[in-house]
Design a protein around this motif. Structure first.
Motif, PDB file in Angstrom:
ATOM      1  N   GLY A 119       0.849  -1.186   0.000  1.00 57.42           N
ATOM      2  CA  GLY A 119       0.000   0.000   0.000  1.00 57.42           C
ATOM      3  C   GLY A 119       0.882   1.232   0.000  1.00 57.42           C
ATOM      4  O   GLY A 119       1.982   1.214   0.543  1.00 57.42           O
ATOM      5  N   LEU A 120       0.401   2.303  -0.632  1.00 55.38           N
ATOM      6  CA  LEU A 120       1.231   3.485  -0.802  1.00 55.38           C
ATOM      7  C   LEU A 120       0.328   4.707  -0.799  1.00 55.38           C
ATOM      8  O   LEU A 120      -0.781   4.652  -1.303  1.00 55.38           O
ATOM      9  CB  LEU A 120       1.950   3.360  -2.142  1.00 55.38           C
ATOM     10  CG  LEU A 120       3.009   4.356  -2.525  1.00 55.38           C
ATOM     11  CD1 LEU A 120       4.308   4.015  -1.818  1.00 55.38           C
ATOM     12  CD2 LEU A 120       3.246   4.290  -4.034  1.00 55.38           C
ATOM     13  N   THR A 121       0.810   5.826  -0.246  1.00 55.99           N
ATOM     14  CA  THR A 121       0.012   7.048  -0.336  1.00 55.99           C
ATOM     15  C   THR A 121       0.395   7.813  -1.588  1.00 55.99           C
ATOM     16  O   THR A 121       1.572   8.019  -1.836  1.00 55.99           O
ATOM     17  CB  THR A 121       0.281   7.999   0.847  1.00 55.99           C
ATOM     18  OG1 THR A 121       1.692   8.075   1.041  1.00 55.99           O
ATOM     19  CG2 THR A 121      -0.384   7.537   2.095  1.00 55.99           C
ATOM     20  N   PRO A 122      -0.607   8.242  -2.375  1.00 58.06           N
ATOM     21  CA  PRO A 122      -0.278   9.181  -3.446  1.00 58.06           C
ATOM     22  C   PRO A 122       0.012  10.523  -2.799  1.00 58.06           C
ATOM     23  O   PRO A 122      -0.437  10.794  -1.685  1.00 58.06           O
ATOM     24  CB  PRO A 122      -1.552   9.255  -4.273  1.00 58.06           C
ATOM     25  CG  PRO A 122      -2.644   8.848  -3.347  1.00 58.06           C
ATOM     26  CD  PRO A 122      -2.033   7.977  -2.286  1.00 58.06           C
ATOM     27  N   GLN A 123       0.779  11.371  -3.496  1.00 59.71           N
ATOM     28  CA  GLN A 123       0.946  12.727  -2.977  1.00 59.71           C
ATOM     29  C   GLN A 123      -0.398  13.419  -3.098  1.00 59.71           C
ATOM     30  O   GLN A 123      -1.071  13.277  -4.110  1.00 59.71           O
ATOM     31  CB  GLN A 123       2.003  13.468  -3.781  1.00 59.71           C
ATOM     32  CG  GLN A 123       3.394  12.957  -3.461  1.00 59.71           C
ATOM     33  CD  GLN A 123       4.441  13.656  -4.282  1.00 59.71           C
ATOM     34  OE1 GLN A 123       4.141  14.505  -5.110  1.00 59.71           O
ATOM     35  NE2 GLN A 123       5.680  13.290  -4.057  1.00 59.71           N
ATOM     36  N   GLU A 124      -0.784  14.159  -2.064  1.00 59.75           N
ATOM     37  CA  GLU A 124      -2.138  14.716  -2.033  1.00 59.75           C
ATOM     38  C   GLU A 124      -2.430  15.609  -3.231  1.00 59.75           C
ATOM     39  O   GLU A 124      -3.539  15.667  -3.718  1.00 59.75           O
ATOM     40  CB  GLU A 124      -2.355  15.506  -0.754  1.00 59.75           C
ATOM     41  CG  GLU A 124      -1.299  16.570  -0.561  1.00 59.75           C
ATOM     42  CD  GLU A 124      -1.772  17.700   0.311  1.00 59.75           C
ATOM     43  OE1 GLU A 124      -2.842  18.238   0.042  1.00 59.75           O
ATOM     44  OE2 GLU A 124      -1.047  18.042   1.259  1.00 59.75           O
TER      45      GLU A 124
END
Lengths: 281, 273
Positions: A77-82
């Protein structure tokens, strides 16, 4: 087999060496904070672990597999840049879209509810506030029920309550057995979450130790005061207590004394300025 | 900010015995990408309108006023076909050359590359999405050709023509994607223009290739635009194209597909930290 295994990795961008022979191993269930100033190589390291980039030398393994193989990423899982959310898509659509890539996604309604986004499901992401985008970004990293989560500056720009709420979500994920590798240049954030801290700068690992041990090494304080001439001064000192004692005994006039922990970036700046780079090793 | 409630919903997959290590089936992922690309495209109506208007306006400016062409059923049909093909080529090259290059500069793009999917589904979805919007552009063109010129086709020829033009759009979508993945948005724009106009001219989309000298006709027959044009003219008027048209088009399609995949593999998003 480790959750994340980076061995002897070098990555260059033209003539700039972003990572220089970096090795790092993260075991299953660990919560590791990756600390360093901007441009230290943190994001490059995450992009290698998530298979977005290829190392020039060395090897990267995610659960024992090459992260450039899409199958290896089914448990990531990874966060996209907002700032990068597709502005015209609605919140619910983005969650459906990202979740649709995983074999067993968290139902969209449940996830939105959990992150306090249930009222915003029909809003286009472009209309969300910064804090709401952050929450959505972290929610997206968890939609696929990952075993390993990479969080790049997860709470940058959030207010105190927003930050605390996201920290709770990250802790809950970790408590359920998940592995977390998070980057931050806020000492405070790493302090609140991580058990183990890896400090990198100029593409090399400067320190890799328990949180307590690292905190002792970067225990720099920032002291601000206004002197007798009304000029605001700033000092970065290792021992703020001794500094204040000396200040008071010297009899110098001052006002508006303020002491707080220096950010890691400031600590680095201080160390480098004193030609003292070895101090962290 | 409302509190983030913690529930076991995001429990790590470690609770599951052995995590599933297969990505979702190719067609499921392709359908997923197609749905969201379509949504993203229609949410910006101006882009859709541009696609609809361009071929129709060209028809009114360049074909309808020339009565020698417009009043001749064969010439008019060929003109509609040529303009339709040019519109589809141009939409494919611009949408994909420029569109992909622009997407790559968005921070969401590297995130997409970290999801458990290879490049295939996204590319297939782009090709299909291109086809759908090409169809939207063709509809008014066909209506204008029918109402304002002597262009005439049987329903069978019309369907064959639409099918052919969609098939012919595939190599141009792939070429667009290769350019979009290889170049920055600023570089992609002139490159697309430099490629599109000579190809369209040499392929006989503006002037009928019957007017070409022998040497130009020989070059023309090796271009994907000429091959596509002749296949399209054959489908809509029954006039035989040259024998090599299909092999030439298939050859270019394979080449552009390889280039698109290579460009995707080489591309690592924005090249700076």
């Amino acid at each position: 087999m480790s959750a994340v295994e980076v061995s002897g990795v070098t990555r260059r961008f033209g003539t700039v060496v972003a990572l220089d022979d970096v090795s790092l191993e993260v075991g299953h269930g660990e919560l590791v904070g990756l600390l360093g100033p901007n441009g230290a190589g943190k994001s490059t390291l995450l992009s290698l672990v998530s298979g977005q980039r290829r190392p020039d030398a060395g090897e990267v393994r995610l659960d024992g597999r090459d992260p450039r193989d899409p199958r290896a990423r089914t448990t990531l899982g990874l966060t996209p840049q907002e700032t990068g959310l597709p502005a015209t898509l609605r919140v619910r659509e983005v969650v459906d879209f990202v979740g649709g890539h995983y074999p067993d996604p968290v139902p969209t309604g449940e996830l939105l509810d959990q992150f306090g986004l249930d009222d915003l499901g029909k809003r286009q992401t472009g209309s969300l506030s910064g804090g709401q985008k952050r929450r959505l970004a972290v929610a997206l990293s968890l939609v696929g029920r990952p075993r390993v989560v990479l969080l790049d500056e997860p709470t940058t720009g959030l207010d105190v309550s927003g930050r605390a709420a996201l920290w709770d979500a990250i802790r809950a994920y970790h408590a359920s057995g998940g592995t977390v590798l998070l980057t931050s240049h806020y000492l405070e954030e790493v302090q609140a979450l991580a058990e183990r801290v890896v400090v990198i700068d100029h593409g090399t690992v400067l320190a890799d130790d328990s949180l307590a041990a690292i905190l002792r090494r970067v225990g720099v304080r920032r002291v601000q005061l206004t002197d007798g001439d009304g000029v605001r001064q700033e000092h970065l000192v290792a021992d703020s207590d001794a500094f204040v004692r000396d200040l008071v005994t010297s009899g110098t006039r001052f006002s508006d004394l303020e002491i707080r922990g220096a950010s890691l970036e400031e600590a680095f700046g201080q160390l480098v300025a004193h030609g003292n780079e070895g101090a962290l090793r | 900010m409302s509190p983030v409630t913690t529930s076991p919903a995001t429990a790590a997959a470690s609770a599951h015995a052995e995590p599933e290590r297969r990505t979702r089936p190719f067609w499921v992922l392709a359908w997923l990408h197609l749905r969201y690309q379509f949504l993203e495209t229609v949410r910006i109506p101006v882009a859709v309108l541009g696609n609809l208007l361009f071929p129709s306006l060209s028809m009114f400016f360049f074909v309808v006023p020339q009565r020698t062409v417009a009043d001749d059923p064969l010439f008019a049909t060929v003109a509609v076909a040529g303009l339709g093909l040019f519109a589809v080529c141009s939409a494919s090259l611009f949408t994909y050359g420029l569109g992909v290059a622009e997407d790559r500069q968005l921070p969401f793009y590297p995130f997409l590359r970290s999801l458990p999917t290879g490049p295939g589904p996204q590319m297939v979805a782009r090709v299909l999405n291109g086809g759908i919007f090409s169809l939207f552009g063709l509809l008014p063109l066909i209506v204008i050709g029918w109402l304002f010129t002597a262009a005439t086709v049987t329903p069978g020829q019309l369907l064959a023509g639409i099918g052919t033009i969609l098939a012919v759009s595939v190599p141009f979508v792939l070429l667009g994607m290769a350019i979009g993945h290889a170049l920055s948005a600023k570089a992609a724009l002139p490159v697309v223009q430099v490629i599109l106009f000579p190809l369209a001219f040499a392929g006989g989309l503006f002037l009928p290739p019957q007017m070409f000298p022998g040497w130009l006709d020989a070059i023309s027959q090796a271009t994907p635009t000429r091959a596509g044009r002749d296949l399209l003219v054959q489908a809509t008027t029954g006039a035989e194209g040259y024998a090599l048209a299909l092999p030439v088009l298939v050859g270019w399609t394979v080449l552009f597909a390889v280039l698109a995949v290579l460009a995707y593999r080489r591309d690592e998003g924005r090249r700076f930290r």
